[in-house]
Design a protein around this motif. Sequence first.
Motif, PDB file in Angstrom:
ATOM      1  N   SER A  41       0.845  -1.201   0.000  1.00  0.00           N
ATOM      2  CA  SER A  41       0.000   0.000   0.000  1.00  0.00           C
ATOM      3  C   SER A  41       0.879   1.249   0.000  1.00  0.00           C
ATOM      4  O   SER A  41       2.033   1.209   0.442  1.00  0.00           O
ATOM      5  N   LYS A  73       0.883   3.748   1.903  1.00  0.00           N
ATOM      6  CA  LYS A  73       1.316   4.137   3.256  1.00  0.00           C
ATOM      7  C   LYS A  73       2.585   3.390   3.653  1.00  0.00           C
ATOM      8  O   LYS A  73       3.540   3.967   4.188  1.00  0.00           O
ATOM      9  N   ILE A  74       2.588   2.082   3.397  1.00  0.00           N
ATOM     10  CA  ILE A  74       3.766   1.274   3.779  1.00  0.00           C
ATOM     11  C   ILE A  74       4.971   1.664   2.929  1.00  0.00           C
ATOM     12  O   ILE A  74       6.094   1.789   3.435  1.00  0.00           O
ATOM     13  N   LEU A 129       5.587   4.538   1.552  1.00  0.00           N
ATOM     14  CA  LEU A 129       6.044   5.844   2.026  1.00  0.00           C
ATOM     15  C   LEU A 129       6.800   5.712   3.352  1.00  0.00           C
ATOM     16  O   LEU A 129       7.861   6.340   3.544  1.00  0.00           O
ATOM     17  N   ALA A 130       6.285   4.875   4.242  1.00  0.00           N
ATOM     18  CA  ALA A 130       6.929   4.675   5.548  1.00  0.00           C
ATOM     19  C   ALA A 130       8.338   4.123   5.369  1.00  0.00           C
ATOM     20  O   ALA A 130       9.295   4.600   6.004  1.00  0.00           O
ATOM     21  N   HIS A 160      -2.606  -3.721  -4.496  1.00  0.00           N
ATOM     22  CA  HIS A 160      -1.739  -3.890  -3.318  1.00  0.00           C
ATOM     23  C   HIS A 160      -1.237  -5.332  -3.216  1.00  0.00           C
ATOM     24  O   HIS A 160      -0.720  -5.737  -2.197  1.00  0.00           O
TER      25      HIS A 160
END
Lengths: 671, 77
Positions: free
Chosen positions: A69, A71-72, A74-75, A157
Amino acid sequence: MTLVLQTLLVFLYAILVFCLGSLLLKKAFRLVADQNQLSYTSQWITALLVGQGVLAVLWQSLGLMGLFSPKIILAVLILSLISSGRYAHELTRHALLEFKGTWHSFRQETRLWRALALLCLLMFITLAMTSFAGPVVVGSDASGFYMVLPKMMAAAHHLVPTTDYVAKHSTFGFIGEMHFAALMSLGAATAAKGFSFLTGLAAAVMLVNIGALAGLSRRACLIVLIILLNTTTFTNYMCDGKVDVFGAAFGVSAVYWALQKARLPGRSALIITGLLLGWAIYAKLSALVALAPCVALILVWREYLANPDQGLSRALIAKQTKDLFILGALVVLLLIPLSLKNLILFGEPWAPVYYFSKSWGTWFAVRGYTDSDVIRLIFTYPLALVLGDYNCQAGNISPLILIFAPLAFMLPKTGNLKKSTLFQVSLAALMGLVIWIIVFPKGIGPRFVLPTLLMFSLFAAHSAAFVLKSETKPRVLSAAIWVILFFIPIFFLYQGFKYYLGPVHYWSKMQNPAYEGRQHLEGRHPVLVALDVINRKARPGDRVLMGMIYRYWLRADLLQTLFSNKEWRVFHRTPWSVPRWAYLYDRGVKYVVLDTLTHNHLQKELNIKKNGHVKWKPPWLKIKRIYHDYRWSVFSIESTDPKRRPKVRGQQIRPPLWEVAPTENNGRQKS
Amino acid sequence: MSGKNPEKLCCKWPAKLFLLAWMLGGLTLSFLIGGFELFLRFPDFFGKSIMTCSLPVVTFLQNESNAIMLKSRVQGK
């Protein structure tokens, strides 16, 4: 997201990938940076490539687990930026200073050399523009697979394998594809393929660095770049979204680090070489045959030269064997993710080298040359590599290599040849090429052996630069070299861009409304229109039978629920068109796309006449041709029998992934 | 081939002519393969006759490959 923002995103992503790589290589670089033995640009590029390798495996693992995803992603990227800290910044600063110094040094050159450097820069800019801003082209492999898999992965994803004509591609190692997927997930659409350009640029810098190691002058290094820039098999893939430059960048860098063997303390050079070679093979499996022996030879040679007193002593042989074992172990270690991926997705851990199921075919069995063809083909080497246009060849290496090759006889005889780095690299490359031709005589494609072939540019450039520097009057050879250096890049740049919407191509052809490039930009190409018709009409859960290779423009949910390999097998085994149409309907297919050139067999299997009429079909099925242009058609399928409903359809059981699952009534109408 | 000073290149005329012919031959072939189409866009500039004469050379290797491809297709591979 606008194109400018997408381009910036690609650059930012590359910097973050570099940060991760520099973090991992910090210790190894610190070990050598103080000794001023390595250029900072080569360290920067190596960090970028190591970051690419690690992240590609990480993205693939996340994809297999369904955790890919934004978010992951980017993290992970932010984490690598934070942890790399000051070291990445320092390395970047030094690399920029080094680059600036090299660029400024050209100010002292004569006008001709400066003009050549400018030509080189313009060619890179043109390639960058095409790569970042050019659309994915109908007919390119990227539109069939290399940009399709990333698009599906970013949307779902999950790592969703492709099927049909591009099923086998899903068993390959993914490096470029994973980065395209990450970039698409973060918001860059077609500009994601600009990452290929940056990786190609990395390969170019590393090749020049090998040249510098081999004693090439600054002018010779510029000629190396010119050679690289009219190697169409390289420039094409810097722009079109295919991933061959990734293997080339890793391969060239592996050679660079192999040359550092015995110059650096400990086994740091060997380990970095092993990593880069492993990823080169991961990205392009042909490197196992064409590049690995070449790298191994250089490693052994360098070690032998570093121990002149030992000769061929038992201790040295034992050390060499141990080093080669470490190299092999690293390569095997890096290939484990490929094996695991193929085991999880297909139950084929040895793919794409060996498949348990015969339905996959075999590695490199795609070319249908006969023995006599192969003999004829081999006799055309090296001309075939430079000027040939064989099936699946897709580009050439620069003719400058062949043109300048005889100039090597003019080089002064200096000392011991076996101590010459240039000689070592050239001989190792020749060995790699010969092994490739012996093992895969049908594999006539410079892209399969690209890193090996690029090594030949060094001695050609060195020879040309020597003649330019040393020829006495009348300087006819020098005059010819200058003419060649300026004219051939222009010819070949044009040739390379012919299919990829290069600026010259625009200029000459854009006046014609029927020109495919213009149709592309205006969204009028029949393939784009055909798929747009489906994209607009299809409801969520509808399925499409894709009788066409080029599919990048299809909606991501529809891409995920295309016919699986198993469904295709059942379809092909079904005896004639009536049950085949019924089978399509039962499997939830609402639209059939047909390219009569590439999927002529499908047209026959479904008994579709040239006018689009289908005579032999189930009586309860209404088939309508809703789009047709030239060779492309779209058919819609509807049931006129209210009792007949599809047994399966596309459903979001684990959103955002679309899967094919049984309908509630399993094909029967609710009472 | 080489003179007394290794930094200066003084080669004999036959060798020089051979190298010159080799390089110009390469340039011509590259032009025919790569640049020919560029100049096709300007027929008035080059003239039809030059193109007609050059065409067989341009397609020499491509014909070779086409023959192989066609043969493969006929054999159903």
